[in-house]
Design a protein around this motif. Structure first.
Motif, PDB file in Angstrom:
ATOM      1  N   THR A 282       2.126  -0.401   8.709  1.00 37.27           N
ATOM      2  CA  THR A 282       1.122  -0.635   7.963  1.00 37.27           C
ATOM      3  C   THR A 282       0.481   0.342   7.198  1.00 37.27           C
ATOM      4  O   THR A 282       0.515   1.576   7.502  1.00 37.27           O
ATOM      5  CB  THR A 282      -0.042  -1.203   8.954  1.00 37.27           C
ATOM      6  N   THR A 283       0.358   0.041   5.650  1.00 33.12           N
ATOM      7  CA  THR A 283      -0.125   0.798   4.638  1.00 33.12           C
ATOM      8  C   THR A 283      -1.402   0.578   4.390  1.00 33.12           C
ATOM      9  O   THR A 283      -1.544  -0.591   3.924  1.00 33.12           O
ATOM     10  CB  THR A 283       0.913   1.122   3.792  1.00 33.12           C
ATOM     11  N   THR A 284      -2.445   1.441   4.621  1.00 32.34           N
ATOM     12  CA  THR A 284      -3.779   1.124   4.145  1.00 32.34           C
ATOM     13  C   THR A 284      -4.368   1.951   3.055  1.00 32.34           C
ATOM     14  O   THR A 284      -4.027   3.205   3.104  1.00 32.34           O
ATOM     15  CB  THR A 284      -4.907   1.281   5.378  1.00 32.34           C
ATOM     16  N   LEU A 285      -4.699   1.341   1.945  1.00 29.35           N
ATOM     17  CA  LEU A 285      -5.339   2.413   0.579  1.00 29.35           C
ATOM     18  C   LEU A 285      -6.527   2.463   0.782  1.00 29.35           C
ATOM     19  O   LEU A 285      -7.523   1.454   0.867  1.00 29.35           O
ATOM     20  CB  LEU A 285      -4.815   1.625  -0.428  1.00 29.35           C
ATOM     21  N   PHE A 286      -7.026   3.794   0.539  1.00 25.40           N
ATOM     22  CA  PHE A 286      -8.390   4.147   0.502  1.00 25.40           C
ATOM     23  C   PHE A 286      -8.875   4.414  -1.101  1.00 25.40           C
ATOM     24  O   PHE A 286      -9.939   4.049  -1.279  1.00 25.40           O
ATOM     25  CB  PHE A 286      -8.706   5.230   1.302  1.00 25.40           C
ATOM     26  N   THR A 287      -7.893   5.232  -1.790  1.00 25.99           N
ATOM     27  CA  THR A 287      -8.257   5.353  -3.125  1.00 25.99           C
ATOM     28  C   THR A 287      -7.025   5.391  -3.998  1.00 25.99           C
ATOM     29  O   THR A 287      -6.010   5.711  -3.284  1.00 25.99           O
ATOM     30  CB  THR A 287      -9.317   6.606  -3.192  1.00 25.99           C
ATOM     31  N   GLY A 288      -7.259   4.965  -5.185  1.00 24.93           N
ATOM     32  CA  GLY A 288      -6.071   5.035  -6.100  1.00 24.93           C
ATOM     33  C   GLY A 288      -5.281   3.867  -6.009  1.00 24.93           C
ATOM     34  O   GLY A 288      -5.768   2.684  -5.786  1.00 24.93           O
ATOM     35  N   LYS A 289      -3.944   3.829  -6.411  1.00 24.95           N
ATOM     36  CA  LYS A 289      -3.217   2.843  -6.099  1.00 24.95           C
ATOM     37  C   LYS A 289      -1.812   3.175  -5.467  1.00 24.95           C
ATOM     38  O   LYS A 289      -1.520   4.504  -5.701  1.00 24.95           O
ATOM     39  CB  LYS A 289      -2.887   2.263  -7.620  1.00 24.95           C
ATOM     40  N   VAL A 290      -1.295   2.443  -4.794  1.00 23.43           N
ATOM     41  CA  VAL A 290       0.174   2.631  -4.421  1.00 23.43           C
ATOM     42  C   VAL A 290       1.100   1.387  -4.292  1.00 23.43           C
ATOM     43  O   VAL A 290       0.626   0.168  -4.242  1.00 23.43           O
ATOM     44  CB  VAL A 290       0.177   3.202  -2.844  1.00 23.43           C
ATOM     45  N   ASP A 291       2.437   1.531  -4.217  1.00 26.40           N
ATOM     46  CA  ASP A 291       3.203   0.582  -4.293  1.00 26.40           C
ATOM     47  C   ASP A 291       4.091   0.673  -3.026  1.00 26.40           C
ATOM     48  O   ASP A 291       4.527   1.836  -2.647  1.00 26.40           O
ATOM     49  CB  ASP A 291       4.219   0.107  -5.461  1.00 26.40           C
ATOM     50  N   VAL A 292       3.995  -0.473  -2.316  1.00 22.71           N
ATOM     51  CA  VAL A 292       4.827  -0.343  -0.890  1.00 22.71           C
ATOM     52  C   VAL A 292       6.150  -1.142  -1.035  1.00 22.71           C
ATOM     53  O   VAL A 292       5.861  -2.379  -1.506  1.00 22.71           O
ATOM     54  CB  VAL A 292       3.999  -1.038   0.327  1.00 22.71           C
ATOM     55  N   ALA A 293       7.260  -0.840  -0.721  1.00 23.65           N
ATOM     56  CA  ALA A 293       8.493  -1.682  -0.714  1.00 23.65           C
ATOM     57  C   ALA A 293       9.330  -1.468   0.288  1.00 23.65           C
ATOM     58  O   ALA A 293       9.143  -0.441   1.206  1.00 23.65           O
ATOM     59  CB  ALA A 293       9.191  -0.972  -2.191  1.00 23.65           C
ATOM     60  N   SER A 294      10.114  -2.603   0.363  1.00 22.64           N
ATOM     61  CA  SER A 294      11.264  -2.410   1.425  1.00 22.64           C
ATOM     62  C   SER A 294      12.412  -1.300   1.197  1.00 22.64           C
ATOM     63  O   SER A 294      12.861  -1.572   0.012  1.00 22.64           O
ATOM     64  CB  SER A 294      11.787  -3.785   1.904  1.00 22.64           C
ATOM     65  N   LEU A 295      12.790  -0.615   1.897  1.00 27.91           N
ATOM     66  CA  LEU A 295      14.025   0.462   1.599  1.00 27.91           C
ATOM     67  C   LEU A 295      15.294  -0.408   1.375  1.00 27.91           C
ATOM     68  O   LEU A 295      15.988   0.235   0.540  1.00 27.91           O
ATOM     69  CB  LEU A 295      13.977   1.395   2.654  1.00 27.91           C
ATOM     70  N   ALA A 296      15.147  -1.350   2.054  1.00 23.37           N
ATOM     71  CA  ALA A 296      16.430  -2.061   1.686  1.00 23.37           C
ATOM     72  C   ALA A 296      16.681  -3.122   0.418  1.00 23.37           C
ATOM     73  O   ALA A 296      17.574  -3.230  -0.055  1.00 23.37           O
ATOM     74  CB  ALA A 296      16.557  -3.458   3.115  1.00 23.37           C
TER      75      ALA A 296
END
Length: 409
Positions: A282-296
């Motif tokens: 689980t990745t939870t964002l508090f501030t800014g922006k992120v991209d979450v991707a599968s390593l595969a």
């Protein structure tokens, strides 16, 4: 207007006090302070704190040397403590259809710590607790150096102690790496010197990486990172759970690799939970922006905005996104357990990581129990388990490091 999350108003309070708030932030601050009884008095108490005043007096303004993340966390701790004190008398725990009011006196420890750059500490101190790679270190937090040597971190009693390019701040239980961008620019990804911090059961630790990024590491977690990041991407590897406040650097994205997931950012704050015995990363964002991707398959990715969280299922490899309760996500960092309609097996896994016990279920019918509530991690294991039983849950028998879950007699 939608009620503020505590982390949002903590940030705004600090920016208002430093005089760097935007017009919109000033407006939101006015809305917040007029929107509830006692908020003006709470703000006055926060600002009157001697440690915060000292930071403000020493600094002519908001600059890189100010530990902004630390101050914001301290303010957040004050806000969340007040909120929990107000809510705890009305909070319920339940198991199945049984429900009862739980009143717990949760004592939170508030400690403002003075921060200073690494250069201000003496350089002649040498490390005393370094052991060979083959040795076993009996410590809740262990630093593993590039050559495999191990350093027990929580038993260091000195104010400060140097380990290579890092400074251990013993009383503050924090590790700070020196910053050297010129040297970093000359290092390629193939020549990175890697260190690792490992927390065991009941461990908690914070560190500042060489780029200024701040990391808080939960129990039974592991973070591997370069001593200097180098001129390319800033890549760290995580097992377990950590909260990151990433220093912005457009030329060098910050990447966290976990079991099957890559989280990529430029400068932001977020939480990642990636325990191997949980179904999701689980990745939870508090501030800014992120991209979450599968390593595969890095084309299979989602972009998060603040207040959202991404789930990557470790069984199916599927990504999904939902709204997050940020105060609940960050509770572990503030010394709290927060259970929000959590299944008993999810609850007991969290308890296992902190108290160093193993739950064995003899009451199979109780696996569908769910619990709600707030508990300080300073509570004894027995007091928490007694509360679960009192509110309709099963009975628990503690036998050394094993806890048996039993039907009520």
């Amino acid at each position: 207007m939608k009620e503020f999350q505590s982390h949002q108003i903590a940030r705004i309070i600090l920016r208002v006090r430093y005089g760097i708030a935007t017009g919109e932030e000033k407006r939101l601050f006015e809305v917040w302070i007029k929107g509830g009884k006692g908020r003006q008095a709470l703000y006055d108490r926060i600002i009157a704190d001697e440690s915060l005043k000292e930071h403000l007096d020493l600094k002519s303004g908001y600059d890189r040397q100010t530990d902004y993340g630390k101050l914001q966390s301290d303010i957040l701790r004050s806000l969340t403590k007040r909120n929990r004190q107000k809510r705890v008398k009305h909070y319920f725990l339940w198991c199945g259809s049984a429900a009862a009011v739980l009143i717990l006196a949760s004592m939170l420890l508030f400690k403002y710590m003075k921060d200073a750059p690494v250069e201000m500490y003496p350089k002649k101190l040498e490390i005393a607790q370094v052991l060979p790679a083959s040795a076993t270190v009996q410590d809740k937090v262990v630093l593993v150096l590039a050559d495999g040597e191990k350093v027990g971190m929580t038993k260091i009693e000195q104010d400060s102690l140097r380990v290579g390019t890092a400074m251990v701040m013993g009383r503050e239980e924090k590790l700070v790496y020196a910053s050297d961008r010129e040297r970093a620019d000359s290092v390629t990804s193939e020549k990175l010197e890697m260190n690792k911090v490992i927390t065991t059961t009941g461990g908690f630790y914070s560190l500042v990486l060489s780029d200024g990024t701040r990391v808080w590491l939960n129990s039974e977690s592991e973070l591997e990172f370069p001593v200097f990041f180098g001129r390319d991407e800033r890549v760290v590897k995580l097992k377990g759970e950590a909260f990151f406040e990433v220093t912005s650097d457009a030329a060098r994205p910050f990447i966290v690799q976990t079991s099957g997931v890559r989280t990529r950012v430029l400068g932001t704050s977020f939480n990642i939970k990636a325990y191997t015995n949980e179904s999701d990363v689980t990745t939870t964002l508090f501030t800014g922006k992120v991209d979450v991707a599968s390593l595969a398959d890095t084309t299979d990715k989602v972009m998060l905005s603040p207040g959202r969280q991404a789930y990557w299922n470790q069984q199916t490899g599927k990504l999904s996104v939902s709204e997050a309760n940020l105060d609940n996500v960050i509770a572990w960092k503030e010394g709290m357990f927060v259970f929000n309609k959590e299944n008993i097996e999810v609850v007991t896994r969290q308890i296992e990581r902190w108290y160093g016990v193993k739950f064995i279920y003899e009451a199979e019918g109780k696996r569908d129990c769910t619990f709600n509530g707030y508990f300080s991690k300073d509570e004894t294991l027995k007091s928490i388990l007694d509360a679960f039983t009192f509110t309709g849950g099963p009975e628990f028998k503690i036998d050394g490091n094993v806890v048996y879950v039993k039907d009520k007699s």
